[in-house]
Design a protein around this motif. Structure first.
Motif, PDB file in Angstrom:
ATOM      1  N   VAL A 148       0.950  -1.288   0.139  1.00  0.00           N
ATOM      2  CA  VAL A 148       0.052  -0.087  -0.114  1.00  0.00           C
ATOM      3  C   VAL A 148       0.981   1.218   0.192  1.00  0.00           C
ATOM      4  N   LEU A 149       1.014   1.841  -1.126  1.00  0.00           N
ATOM      5  CA  LEU A 149       1.519   3.269  -1.209  1.00  0.00           C
ATOM      6  C   LEU A 149       0.669   4.487  -0.465  1.00  0.00           C
ATOM      7  N   SER A 150      -0.543   4.440  -0.908  1.00  0.00           N
ATOM      8  CA  SER A 150      -1.548   5.415  -0.261  1.00  0.00           C
ATOM      9  C   SER A 150      -2.973   5.010  -0.346  1.00  0.00           C
ATOM     10  N   LEU A 151      -3.798   5.535   0.607  1.00  0.00           N
ATOM     11  CA  LEU A 151      -5.014   4.956   0.646  1.00  0.00           C
ATOM     12  C   LEU A 151      -5.982   6.450   1.090  1.00  0.00           C
ATOM     13  N   CYS A 152      -6.903   6.777   0.028  1.00  0.00           N
ATOM     14  CA  CYS A 152      -7.701   8.042   0.476  1.00  0.00           C
ATOM     15  C   CYS A 152      -9.233   7.596   0.462  1.00  0.00           C
ATOM     16  N   ASP A 153      -9.886   8.516   0.466  1.00  0.00           N
ATOM     17  CA  ASP A 153     -11.504   8.008   0.515  1.00  0.00           C
ATOM     18  C   ASP A 153     -11.988   7.639  -0.767  1.00  0.00           C
ATOM     19  N   LYS A 154     -11.113   7.732  -1.797  1.00  0.00           N
ATOM     20  CA  LYS A 154     -11.607   7.453  -3.403  1.00  0.00           C
ATOM     21  C   LYS A 154     -10.765   6.287  -3.809  1.00  0.00           C
ATOM     22  N   GLU A 155      -9.648   6.010  -3.596  1.00  0.00           N
ATOM     23  CA  GLU A 155      -8.739   4.916  -4.087  1.00  0.00           C
ATOM     24  C   GLU A 155      -7.542   4.570  -3.436  1.00  0.00           C
ATOM     25  N   ILE A 156      -7.080   3.489  -3.732  1.00  0.00           N
ATOM     26  CA  ILE A 156      -5.965   3.031  -3.007  1.00  0.00           C
ATOM     27  C   ILE A 156      -4.797   2.811  -4.328  1.00  0.00           C
ATOM     28  N   THR A 157      -3.459   3.264  -3.829  1.00  0.00           N
ATOM     29  CA  THR A 157      -2.599   2.827  -4.611  1.00  0.00           C
ATOM     30  C   THR A 157      -1.356   1.908  -4.301  1.00  0.00           C
ATOM     31  N   LEU A 158      -1.199   0.869  -4.947  1.00  0.00           N
ATOM     32  CA  LEU A 158      -0.430  -0.260  -4.511  1.00  0.00           C
ATOM     33  C   LEU A 158       0.791  -0.447  -5.629  1.00  0.00           C
ATOM     34  N   LYS A 159       1.857  -0.809  -5.019  1.00  0.00           N
ATOM     35  CA  LYS A 159       3.122  -1.093  -5.686  1.00  0.00           C
ATOM     36  C   LYS A 159       3.193  -2.622  -5.761  1.00  0.00           C
ATOM     37  N   VAL A 160       3.122  -3.194  -6.888  1.00  0.00           N
ATOM     38  CA  VAL A 160       2.980  -4.673  -6.926  1.00  0.00           C
ATOM     39  C   VAL A 160       4.026  -5.541  -7.417  1.00  0.00           C
ATOM     40  N   ALA A 161       4.384  -6.611  -7.105  1.00  0.00           N
ATOM     41  CA  ALA A 161       5.201  -7.455  -7.195  1.00  0.00           C
ATOM     42  C   ALA A 161       4.787  -8.935  -7.589  1.00  0.00           C
ATOM     43  N   LEU A 162       4.783  -9.147  -8.989  1.00  0.00           N
ATOM     44  CA  LEU A 162       3.997 -10.548  -9.378  1.00  0.00           C
ATOM     45  C   LEU A 162       4.913 -11.613  -9.732  1.00  0.00           C
ATOM     46  N   ASN A 163       5.351 -12.423  -8.735  1.00  0.00           N
ATOM     47  CA  ASN A 163       6.383 -13.436  -8.943  1.00  0.00           C
ATOM     48  C   ASN A 163       5.915 -14.787  -8.650  1.00  0.00           C
ATOM     49  N   GLN A 164       4.966 -14.965  -8.340  1.00  0.00           N
ATOM     50  CA  GLN A 164       4.313 -16.418  -8.145  1.00  0.00           C
ATOM     51  C   GLN A 164       3.102 -16.801  -9.213  1.00  0.00           C
ATOM     52  N   PRO A 165       3.337 -18.197  -9.845  1.00  0.00           N
ATOM     53  CA  PRO A 165       2.305 -18.626 -10.776  1.00  0.00           C
ATOM     54  C   PRO A 165       0.984 -18.590  -9.930  1.00  0.00           C
ATOM     55  N   ALA A 166       0.071 -18.817 -10.767  1.00  0.00           N
ATOM     56  CA  ALA A 166      -1.489 -19.237 -10.115  1.00  0.00           C
ATOM     57  C   ALA A 166      -1.423 -20.339  -9.583  1.00  0.00           C
ATOM     58  N   PRO A 167      -2.356 -20.829  -8.741  1.00  0.00           N
ATOM     59  CA  PRO A 167      -2.406 -22.178  -8.384  1.00  0.00           C
ATOM     60  C   PRO A 167      -2.706 -23.028  -9.363  1.00  0.00           C
ATOM     61  N   GLU A 168      -2.258 -24.222  -9.177  1.00  0.00           N
ATOM     62  CA  GLU A 168      -2.648 -25.407 -10.200  1.00  0.00           C
ATOM     63  C   GLU A 168      -4.139 -25.432 -10.670  1.00  0.00           C
ATOM     64  N   ALA A 169      -4.277 -25.522 -11.909  1.00  0.00           N
ATOM     65  CA  ALA A 169      -5.807 -26.012 -12.023  1.00  0.00           C
ATOM     66  C   ALA A 169      -6.051 -27.254 -12.174  1.00  0.00           C
ATOM     67  N   LEU A 170      -7.447 -27.658 -12.189  1.00  0.00           N
ATOM     68  CA  LEU A 170      -7.630 -29.012 -12.055  1.00  0.00           C
ATOM     69  C   LEU A 170      -7.735 -29.545 -13.646  1.00  0.00           C
ATOM     70  N   PRO A 171      -7.321 -30.667 -13.990  1.00  0.00           N
ATOM     71  CA  PRO A 171      -7.182 -31.168 -15.081  1.00  0.00           C
ATOM     72  C   PRO A 171      -8.698 -31.646 -15.680  1.00  0.00           C
ATOM     73  N   LEU A 172      -9.560 -30.952 -15.541  1.00  0.00           N
ATOM     74  CA  LEU A 172     -11.204 -31.328 -15.753  1.00  0.00           C
ATOM     75  C   LEU A 172     -11.727 -30.474 -16.591  1.00  0.00           C
ATOM     76  N   LYS A 173     -12.598 -31.029 -17.451  1.00  0.00           N
ATOM     77  CA  LYS A 173     -13.536 -30.373 -18.324  1.00  0.00           C
ATOM     78  C   LYS A 173     -14.809 -30.725 -17.615  1.00  0.00           C
ATOM     79  N   LEU A 174     -15.604 -29.690 -17.278  1.00  0.00           N
ATOM     80  CA  LEU A 174     -16.844 -29.952 -16.402  1.00  0.00           C
ATOM     81  C   LEU A 174     -18.133 -29.822 -17.223  1.00  0.00           C
ATOM     82  N   ILE A 175     -18.821 -30.635 -17.673  1.00  0.00           N
ATOM     83  CA  ILE A 175     -20.190 -30.612 -18.183  1.00  0.00           C
ATOM     84  C   ILE A 175     -21.150 -30.604 -17.182  1.00  0.00           C
TER      85      ILE A 175
END
Lengths: 237, 237
Positions: B53-80
């Motif tokens: 969190v860099l700043s937070l006011c009544d209207k918005e929030i500003t974040l400094k992000v670091a994206l270094n982790q892959p998404a969790p594994e998906a299920l190997p499934l097609k669902l009907i």
């Protein structure tokens, strides 16, 4: 309603029941049976069986019942659940009843909002209403027992040791936990925290009482999904 | 919201995001972070990571992000899935997204009420809204694909063979079925019927397409519970 749950007060003699309440309206609008057809029925806390439609009018239905099949097997589980928010409470009680849990403790936890304890849904007849819906859905007859415990510490210190004695005692906790163990039919006690989880102090108290922390993967599930997932993983078919 | 889902449009430069919508209001009222604290974030269809969190006011929030982790594994499934009633539709989509299913076919079936297909909940943006809630709950970033198929027979005859090819193809069906097989990470296709189940003709068509009928015990569960139970039983942690 996959089973019409019957009460002793429905019986006019030892084989005949007359129903004119919510169940009757459901049968008439959904099942729409003709005389001679049979419906699945079960006596509260008793056997399941069939009900042959003797007559059906605008006000009531009369069934001739034969109750010769025991209720589906219950899960050998005592479920300790942090009181869910009222919105989730109804569905969660239905789910728990549908899946065959018979002993439930709704307990307090740091992250349970105090206001939840004042919910009218915690009135015994309201709780029972949801449990009945779960039993009717699953085709079960045996009413679960629900106990309310508004104080965490006295419950865990004074009551839980006797409840969890000689059972596989587990607390679902996403952090610093082992993977959920393999399915087993052994008697178990499972504690599930509130949204946001048990706090460290609470997990520590449960561990002191012999509970092992387990997780179900890195996805955080809502209690309404965590309950069926945990029960499906912990017990064999 | 266990993960704040970010969109490329949130970025003001390659590490800074400004949020002022539903997510902002949720962060402000629930997380209540101070500048310097970090929140779990993830880029839609991309990596997860942290947002300081860099700043937070009544209207918005500003974040400094670091994206270094892959998404969790998906299920190997097609669902009907036979199209659920609108009341269950929202929750079911959230559940499916939360549990890691990435390919979903909502199909017609004899017991799907025709009116369900006119539900406004089937608008792409409404479907997406529920999927986003599921991803945010579970901490996932990868948006599932949902396909609507309003005709059962052409779907099963013309499209399903290619979908289920080289997968463990299963249809959940309470009658004349084998017990649910052991958990396995193999690619799978799972068909789940509507309330009341697929009719015999539909089960037959699915079997012709190579599907095996499986059950999860004698208790009949609502689709909102059947989905998590089946996924928990079919796939390992």
């Amino acid at each position: 309603m996959n089973l019409i749950l019957l009460y002793t007060s429905d019986f006019t003699d030892d084989k005949t029941v007359v129903i004119n309440d919510r169940r009757f309206h459901h049968i008439r609008s959904i099942h729409q049976p003709e005389p001679g057809e049979t419906l699945k029925v079960g006596l509260l806390d008793g056997n399941r069986g069939t009900g042959e439609v003797l007559s059906l009018c605008d006000k009531e239905i009369t069934l001739k019942v034969a109750l010769n099949q025991p209720a589906p097997e219950a899960l050998p589980l005592k479920l300790i659940l942090a009181l869910p928010r009222p919105k989730m409470m109804k569905r969660t009680l239905q789910t728990i009843a549908a899946m065959g849990v018979k002993e439930i403790y709704l307990i307090n936890s740091y992250r349970v909002d105090k206001s939840y304890w004042s919910s009218p849904l915690l009135q015994p007849d309201k709780i029972r209403e949801q449990l009945v819906l779960g039993l009717e859905q699953a085709g079960d007859t045996v009413m679960p027992e629900v106990h309310l415990r508004k104080r965490f510490k006295p419950f865990v210190e004074d009551e839980l040791p006797a409840i969890s004695q000689n059972t596989r005692a587990l607390v679902a906790h996403p952090y610093h936990a082992n993977p959920c163990p393999a399915a087993s039919a052994e008697p178990s006690t499972l504690a599930i925290g509130p949204e946001g989880g048990f706090i460290a102090y609470e997990v520590e108290k449960l561990k002191e009482c012999g509970f092992n922390a387990i997780h179900i993967g890195e996805r955080i599930l809502r209690v309404e999904n965590a309950v069926p997932v945990l029960l499906a993983r912990l017990f064999p078919l």
